[in-house]
Design a protein around this motif. Structure first.
Motif, short mmCIF file in Angstrom:
data_model
loop_
_atom_site.label_atom_id
_atom_site.label_comp_id
_atom_site.label_asym_id
_atom_site.label_seq_id
_atom_site.Cartn_x
_atom_site.Cartn_y
_atom_site.Cartn_z
N PRO A 82 -4.29 -2.99 8.17
CA PRO A 82 -5.01 -4.25 7.96
C PRO A 82 -5.47 -4.88 9.28
CG PRO A 82 -2.67 -4.50 7.43
CD PRO A 82 -2.85 -3.11 7.95
N PRO A 103 -1.95 -7.07 -7.53
CA PRO A 103 -3.04 -7.61 -8.36
C PRO A 103 -3.25 -6.74 -9.58
CG PRO A 103 -3.92 -6.44 -6.47
CD PRO A 103 -2.44 -6.52 -6.27
N LYS A 104 -3.67 -7.38 -10.63
CA LYS A 104 -3.95 -6.63 -11.84
C LYS A 104 -5.28 -5.92 -11.66
CE LYS A 104 -3.20 -7.28 -16.71
NZ LYS A 104 -3.23 -8.24 -17.80
N MET A 105 -5.23 -4.61 -11.68
CA MET A 105 -6.44 -3.82 -11.43
C MET A 105 -7.20 -3.64 -12.74
SD MET A 105 -7.08 -2.87 -8.40
CE MET A 105 -6.36 -2.72 -6.77
N LYS A 106 -7.98 -4.65 -13.06
CA LYS A 106 -8.75 -4.49 -14.29
C LYS A 106 -10.15 -5.01 -14.05
CE LYS A 106 -8.45 -6.57 -18.34
NZ LYS A 106 -7.73 -7.38 -19.31
N ILE A 123 -9.92 -3.66 -1.29
CA ILE A 123 -10.12 -3.03 -2.60
C ILE A 123 -9.78 -1.55 -2.51
CG2 ILE A 123 -11.81 -2.42 -4.38
CD1 ILE A 123 -13.24 -5.08 -3.70
N ALA A 129 -7.79 -0.17 -0.54
CA ALA A 129 -6.35 -0.02 -0.31
C ALA A 129 -5.52 -0.48 -1.51
CB ALA A 129 -5.94 -0.77 0.94
N THR A 130 -6.17 -0.74 -2.62
CA THR A 130 -5.54 -1.16 -3.89
C THR A 130 -4.85 -2.51 -3.80
OG1 THR A 130 -3.31 -0.23 -3.62
CG2 THR A 130 -5.01 1.28 -4.43
N LEU A 131 -5.27 -3.32 -2.84
CA LEU A 131 -4.62 -4.64 -2.69
C LEU A 131 -5.38 -5.73 -3.40
CD1 LEU A 131 -3.68 -4.46 1.07
CD2 LEU A 131 -2.11 -4.43 -0.86
N LEU A 132 -6.60 -5.44 -3.79
CA LEU A 132 -7.46 -6.46 -4.37
C LEU A 132 -8.23 -5.81 -5.52
CD1 LEU A 132 -8.20 -9.40 -3.44
CD2 LEU A 132 -10.18 -8.40 -2.34
N ALA A 133 -8.30 -6.52 -6.63
CA ALA A 133 -9.05 -5.97 -7.75
C ALA A 133 -10.50 -6.43 -7.63
CB ALA A 133 -8.46 -6.47 -9.06
N ILE A 136 -4.06 7.39 1.13
CA ILE A 136 -4.68 6.56 2.17
C ILE A 136 -3.65 6.10 3.19
CG2 ILE A 136 -6.60 5.67 0.80
CD1 ILE A 136 -4.80 3.07 0.48
N ARG A 178 -2.77 5.32 -3.34
CA ARG A 178 -1.85 4.92 -2.26
C ARG A 178 -1.28 6.12 -1.52
NH1 ARG A 178 0.66 1.11 -6.37
NH2 ARG A 178 -0.97 -0.46 -6.42
N PRO A 200 3.57 3.79 -1.89
CA PRO A 200 3.65 4.09 -3.33
C PRO A 200 4.90 3.53 -4.02
CG PRO A 200 3.93 6.07 -2.02
CD PRO A 200 3.75 4.97 -1.05
N TYR A 240 -3.50 2.87 5.54
CA TYR A 240 -4.24 1.60 5.66
C TYR A 240 -3.68 0.78 6.81
CZ TYR A 240 -5.51 -3.23 4.41
OH TYR A 240 -5.96 -4.53 4.44
N THR A 252 0.83 -1.21 0.00
CA THR A 252 0.00 0.00 0.00
C THR A 252 0.86 1.26 0.00
OG1 THR A 252 -0.21 -0.18 2.39
CG2 THR A 252 -2.07 -0.94 1.09
N VAL A 278 -9.68 3.78 -7.90
CA VAL A 278 -8.83 2.75 -7.30
C VAL A 278 -8.25 1.81 -8.36
CG1 VAL A 278 -8.92 0.72 -5.81
CG2 VAL A 278 -9.95 2.85 -5.05
#
Lengths: 287, 312
Positions: B80, A275-278, B46, B48-52, B76, B73, A104, B78, A102, B65
């Motif tokens: 956990p 993870p692929k953010m799609k 999600i 926190a951009t850790l999960l799509a 935020i 990032r 950058p 975060y 998390t 996101v």
């Protein structure tokens, strides 16, 4: 580039790695094993030989250099998977990876830092073993260029095996499984390709002399031990070249293929770290 | 500001999160309540951009996101629900590492870290190894870490879980301070009363769906259509029960096990109807000693909301 070299993960990794007592023990046993073999070799050729008054001659010194190099290569192949196959999965298991991801920091910088810090530790061991090689230089028979080339081969091997370790550490959740797979692949690159090379050579020998086969070339190209031997004895390279009908230098082939392996493994690791953010945007009219 | 639009996450045929729509304004403290496995941590991961997500969209401070995870990032902090720390790492080094990870220059970090340690009451532990800190201290340190880049949005997944009562109170005090600093906070818990105290708004999630959301008071009202009324008589309980049973708005009359001549019933009518019912009983000259509405607490509300939900 500067941010890649001086970056927090690398800083932290090196700090934590070199702070632990385990790392000290690692260097200690590494030098202990290597030094024991060097001293044992000298003793065997002098005090314990038929000719007890024998002096240690340059040709023997060269043989000793080869033995040391092979042992050092074996130790590197033995340690690299253990040092790298847990770098990502280990963080995942101890639940520190989520927090790291998390921040950058780019995936590239995280993966490369992990690789560089592992290799830094291996390099430390290699540099620490240099005084042992000075025994060889004391008696002569080996050129500094050969030593340089040997260390170059170690470095390429560490890079490739280390990248494979990091790849499986990224792809597989459990460190133990990633470690086993990495060791398995390392075993294939050593014993596996050696056996295949022998089979390939037998195959060529059985056929008539004008026949060539690329197999011994390909398999020996991936074997760090054969390459190490080829760097000592030019005859090995020539024989494999003539058997396969490929004129391209075996050692260059090894360097290029291992660099390619490293690049591919690191590339996939960087892509797969996060993870692929799609996600498809859901249309308002329905699901 | 946090916004999710039809946010959905599926694992194979299992739906962890089903069309979640949230809108949390800047400066709001939003409590996310649900049983274990309801989808809280999925939502937070999600954000926190850790999960799509499988489908839908989520925005933090206006940043997508999915499309701009890097920008998200930076905005935020975060924390956990489960996290670890590195071995052989000192408290001060731990914060310094994450500070550097956010690109904060060293001179600024040196000034910032003592302030953060002060905020979470860990100044005296700055040279201790983090893996040797107590759980409460680790949670506080993790909170300090999530604040190091002064994010506007805090995503805190059960920050008080597993803490003893004292540590919980300390954590709550820190959160109050952060609220006063004007941070947008989304915080989860499976303990509703704990959240109610510090949150402006609450959302209740069960099985991946938001079943209620709004201010604490409105949720309580929304979900308490069913009043429970306690009646105590001097005698004649059977006669009273017969009378109350006649009223269509009365249901599930239960005699009290321990106290004689006491029973409870559920009532769905308005306050006026409640008065009328009491008057009718008094007209029948029933010797009523007390007639009172049971004060239900938030815990009951939570149980009420999640009633009938299959937790398996």
């Amino acid at each position: 580039m500067k941010s890649l070299l001086i970056n927090p993960v690398l800083n932290k990794e090196i700090k934590l790695r070199f702070r632990s007592f385990k790392s000290f023990l690692g260097v200690f046993f590494y030098l202990f094993a290597l030094g024991g073999i060097a001293i044992g070799f000298i003793l065997m050729n002098t005090v314990f030989s038929y000719n007890a008054s024998a002096i240690f001659r340059p040709e023997q010194s060269r043989t000793m250099f080869m033995v040391l190099s092979f042992v050092q290569m074996a130790l590197i192949l033995f340690m690299t998977p253990g040092l790298t196959s847990g770098v990502i999965s280990g963080e995942r298991e101890r639940q520190t990876l989520n927090i790291l991801l998390t921040t950058p920091q780019s995936s590239t910088s995280i993966i490369l830092s992990k690789l560089i810090s592992s290799i830094a530790y291996l390099l430390l061991m290699m540099v620490a073993s240099l005084p042992l090689y000075s025994i060889v230089f004391l008696f002569g028979g080996v050129s500094p260029a050969l030593l340089g080339a040997t260390f170059g081969l170690y470095f390429i091997t560490m890079l490739a095996i280390g990248s494979i370790g990091i790849l499986f550490s990224t792809l597989i959740r459990k460190t133990i499984i990633a470690t086993i797979i990495t060791y398995g692949i390392t075993l294939f690159f050593t014993a596996g390709t050696a056996i295949l090379t022998m089979i390939g050579m037998q195959f060529v020998n059985f056929q008539n002399l004008n026949q060539t086969s690329v197999m011994p070339y390909i398999t020996s190209m991936f074997n760090p031990f054969i390459i190490l031997l080829a760097s000592f004895e030019e005859g090995v390279t020539n024989e494999i070249n003539s058997m396969s009908g490929i004129e391209f230098s075996l050692i260059t082939g090894f360097v290029l293929s291992f660099l390619l392996i490293s690049f591919i493994c690191l590339f996939i690791s960087i892509k797969k770290l996060r993870p692929k953010m799609k996600a498809k945007k859901e249309l308002p009219e329905g699901e | 500001m946090i916004e999710t639009i039809n946010l959905t996450k599926k694992y194979g045929s299992f739906t962890a999160l089903n069309s979640l729509n949230l809108k949390i304004e800047k400066g709001t403290v939003f409590g996310f309540v649900g049983h274990n496995g309801a989808g809280k941590s999925t939502t937070f991961s999600i954000l926190a951009t850790l999960l799509a997500p499988t489908s839908g969209a989520a925005y933090v401070n206006g940043y997508d996101v999915i499309k701009e995870p890097k920008k998200v990032r930076n905005h935020i902090g975060y924390m956990p629900d489960f996290f670890g720390v590195y071995d052989q790492f000192k408290t001060i080094e731990y914060l310094d590492f994450y500070g550097a990870s956010y690109g904060i220059p060293q001179s600024e970090r040196q000034a910032l870290i003592p302030q953060l340690l002060e905020l979470v009451n860990l100044s005296h532990k700055q040279d201790d190894y983090v893996d040797l800190l107590s759980r409460g201290m680790k949670q506080r340190l993790c909170l300090a870490r999530s604040l190091i880049h002064d994010p506007e949005v805090l995503i805190l997944d059960e920050p008080a879980s597993g803490l003893d009562p004292r540590a919980r109170i300390e954590m709550r005090e820190i959160l109050k301070e952060l609220k006063n600093m004007g941070k947008t906070i989304i915080i989860s818990s499976h303990i509703l009363p704990e959240l109610a105290e510090m949150c402006d708004e609450i959302g209740v999630i069960t099985n991946g769906e938001l079943v209620a959301s709004g201010s604490v008071a409105s949720i309580q009202q929304q979900l308490q259509a069913n009043k429970v009324i306690n009646v105590k008589l001097a005698t004649d309980i059977e006669k009273a029960i017969l009378l109350f049973e006649d009223d269509p708005k009365v249901s599930t009359i239960t005699k009290h096990e321990r106290y004689e001549n006491t029973f409870t019933f559920a009532f769905t009518g308005s306050e006026l109807e409640q008065i009328a019912l009491l008057k009718k009983a008094l007209d029948q000259e029933l010797p009523i000693l007390s007639f009172s509405q049971e004060e239900s607490n938030l815990e009951d509300v939570f149980l009420e909301i999640t009633k009938g939900v299959d937790f398996s």
